[in-house]
Design a protein around this motif. Structure first.
Motif, PDB file in Angstrom:
ATOM      1  N   LEU A  52      25.276  47.605 -33.649  1.00 48.24           N
ATOM      2  CA  LEU A  52      24.258  47.197 -32.684  1.00 48.24           C
ATOM      3  C   LEU A  52      24.352  45.712 -32.348  1.00 48.24           C
ATOM      4  CD1 LEU A  52      21.232  49.013 -34.371  1.00 48.24           C
ATOM      5  CD2 LEU A  52      22.670  49.877 -32.502  1.00 48.24           C
ATOM      6  N   MET A  53      25.226  44.996 -33.027  1.00 49.35           N
ATOM      7  CA  MET A  53      25.257  43.540 -32.941  1.00 49.35           C
ATOM      8  C   MET A  53      26.324  43.058 -31.952  1.00 49.35           C
ATOM      9  SD  MET A  53      25.296  40.940 -36.130  1.00 49.35           S
ATOM     10  CE  MET A  53      26.476  41.989 -36.992  1.00 49.35           C
ATOM     11  N   GLU A  54      25.965  42.034 -31.177  1.00 45.68           N
ATOM     12  CA  GLU A  54      26.900  41.376 -30.266  1.00 45.68           C
ATOM     13  C   GLU A  54      27.268  40.018 -30.856  1.00 45.68           C
ATOM     14  OE1 GLU A  54      29.466  41.217 -27.415  1.00 45.68           O
ATOM     15  OE2 GLU A  54      27.908  42.705 -27.010  1.00 45.68           O
ATOM     16  N   THR A  55      28.549  39.813 -31.092  1.00 43.54           N
ATOM     17  CA  THR A  55      29.011  38.520 -31.578  1.00 43.54           C
ATOM     18  C   THR A  55      29.170  37.607 -30.370  1.00 43.54           C
ATOM     19  OG1 THR A  55      30.154  39.568 -33.431  1.00 43.54           O
ATOM     20  CG2 THR A  55      30.774  37.301 -32.903  1.00 43.54           C
ATOM     21  N   VAL A  56      28.240  36.702 -30.179  1.00 40.29           N
ATOM     22  CA  VAL A  56      28.229  35.900 -28.960  1.00 40.29           C
ATOM     23  C   VAL A  56      29.072  34.632 -29.084  1.00 40.29           C
ATOM     24  CG1 VAL A  56      26.001  36.787 -28.213  1.00 40.29           C
ATOM     25  CG2 VAL A  56      26.077  34.714 -29.584  1.00 40.29           C
ATOM     26  N   TYR A  57      29.240  34.145 -30.313  1.00 42.58           N
ATOM     27  CA  TYR A  57      30.102  32.972 -30.504  1.00 42.58           C
ATOM     28  C   TYR A  57      30.722  33.068 -31.892  1.00 42.58           C
ATOM     29  CZ  TYR A  57      31.897  28.298 -29.755  1.00 42.58           C
ATOM     30  OH  TYR A  57      32.744  27.217 -29.549  1.00 42.58           O
ATOM     31  N   TYR A  58      32.049  32.830 -31.949  1.00 48.07           N
ATOM     32  CA  TYR A  58      32.746  33.109 -33.204  1.00 48.07           C
ATOM     33  C   TYR A  58      34.025  32.275 -33.296  1.00 48.07           C
ATOM     34  CZ  TYR A  58      35.147  35.982 -36.782  1.00 48.07           C
ATOM     35  OH  TYR A  58      35.801  36.441 -37.897  1.00 48.07           O
TER      36      TYR A  58
ATOM     37  N   LEU B 297      40.867  32.951 -34.558  1.00 45.73           N
ATOM     38  CA  LEU B 297      40.236  34.017 -33.780  1.00 45.73           C
ATOM     39  C   LEU B 297      38.982  33.425 -33.152  1.00 45.73           C
ATOM     40  CD1 LEU B 297      40.091  36.985 -32.892  1.00 45.73           C
ATOM     41  CD2 LEU B 297      38.861  37.483 -35.017  1.00 45.73           C
ATOM     42  N   PHE B 298      38.892  33.499 -31.821  1.00 46.24           N
ATOM     43  CA  PHE B 298      37.844  32.797 -31.078  1.00 46.24           C
ATOM     44  C   PHE B 298      37.228  33.740 -30.052  1.00 46.24           C
ATOM     45  CE2 PHE B 298      36.901  29.947 -27.308  1.00 46.24           C
ATOM     46  CZ  PHE B 298      35.755  29.372 -27.842  1.00 46.24           C
ATOM     47  N   ARG B 299      35.888  33.672 -29.954  1.00 49.44           N
ATOM     48  CA  ARG B 299      35.201  34.449 -28.926  1.00 49.44           C
ATOM     49  C   ARG B 299      33.964  33.693 -28.442  1.00 49.44           C
ATOM     50  NH1 ARG B 299      31.346  39.227 -27.589  1.00 49.44           N
ATOM     51  NH2 ARG B 299      32.162  39.624 -25.519  1.00 49.44           N
TER      52      ARG B 299
END
Length: 307
Positions: free
Chosen positions: A248-254, A266-268
């Motif tokens: 259910l989780m959105e990784t918005v910054y990583y 690894l970048f998002r």
């Protein structure tokens, strides 16, 4: 989330051009040029006609990182993402968890959370934003340091007990901690005790689901759970989060760094793709990108060594 035609072409060029490059120097020049093409693209958001131009380079410092994380979170908020993750190293942009002493890393996260909130939370929303620290003593420390004078509501997930060294903490009922006016919950680094993420799941289920509230997990080192750091046989409840909470989780910054001969990053940054980067001289070059989050094992064993 579908990527534009430009992304597909650029990605195919990255792979197709490699065998014909005459030397390593021209290889990286070509890669760098294609990365500039691939990173500047239009990404449709949430199936709507509205879109956002995605052109987010790897941050030069923490000031730029926080600005990027703020924008990514705003876009995810507009897209009605209710459960979000922000994750990046605090001992330096090229560091990995453990490079700094644990207490120092937590203190760094605390200061960065304050700076993120100063950017993201408008003054009229501060009293409707509740920040949950791992335990009650952290709240006391926060009020005396990074959050001194702040109107943000500070709270805790667990309460220390006499038997804390044996893994026992006093149960905190999350519905008792939440107030009707709360609009945003931000959970600070819930990884020191294995019970903390279980309490986060309780908070999400009891105080976020079927409401307009949002929840952000900030530097929770959730990759420990994703990668099996906690064996499912001994920690079945934590393992179950991979099926219940994490989808259910959105990784918005990583940001996650890999050290060694085949190192990379690894970048998002939402709503853009997941990118595997490598630093060459003073620039980050995109080696691979995809829509879904790859596993750390896949990046370390398959993607980085193959380039």
């Amino acid at each position: 989330m579908a990527l534009s035609y430009t992304t597909t072409i650029a990605s195919s060029l990255l792979h197709a051009a490699t065998p014909s490059l005459p030397n390593k120097k021209s290889f990286w020049i070509e890669k760098e040029a294609l990365f500039r093409i691939a990173s500047k693209l239009t990404v449709p958001r949430n199936g709507r006609s509205s879109s956002v131009e995605f052109d987010v380079p790897f941050p030069r410092d923490y000031e730029e990182l926080l600005d990027q994380a703020k924008k990514a979170t705003e876009l995810a908020w507009e897209d009605n993402k209710q459960l979000m993750e922000i994750e990046f190293p605090t001992a330096g942009l090229e560091s990995v968890p453990g490079d700094g002493e644990g207490g120092i890393e937590m203190t760094g996260s605390m200061q960065l959370i304050r700076e993120f909130c100063d950017r993201f939370v408008s003054p009229e929303k501060t009293t409707r934003t509740r920040i949950f620290f791992p335990e009650a003593n952290e709240v006391k420390f926060a009020r005396q340091s990074a959050f001194e004078g702040s109107s943000l509501k500070l709270d805790y997930l667990t309460k220390p007990s006499f038997f804390e060294d044996f893994g026992f903490v006093e149960k905190v009922k999350m519905t008792d901690r939440v107030k009707p006016e709360d609009e945003l919950f931000l959970v600070a680094y819930p990884y020191f005790n294995v019970n903390e993420m279980l309490v986060v799941e309780e908070l999400y289920k009891e105080a976020v689901v079927e409401t307009a509230r949002k929840l952000i997990i900030f530097n929770g080192e959730l990759d420990r759970i994703r990668s099996g750091y906690y064996p499912s046989f001994f920690y079945p409840k934590l393992a179950s989060l991979l099926k219940t909470l994490f989808p259910l989780m959105e990784t918005v910054y990583y940001i996650h760094n890999f050290k060694g001969r085949n190192g990379g990053t690894l970048f998002r940054c939402y709503p853009g793709p997941w990118q595997v980067l490598r630093k060459v001289r003073n620039a980050y070059i995109c080696l691979h990108q995809q829509e879904a989050m790859p596993s750390l094992k896949e990046v370390a064993l398959d993607i980085l060594p193959s380039v």
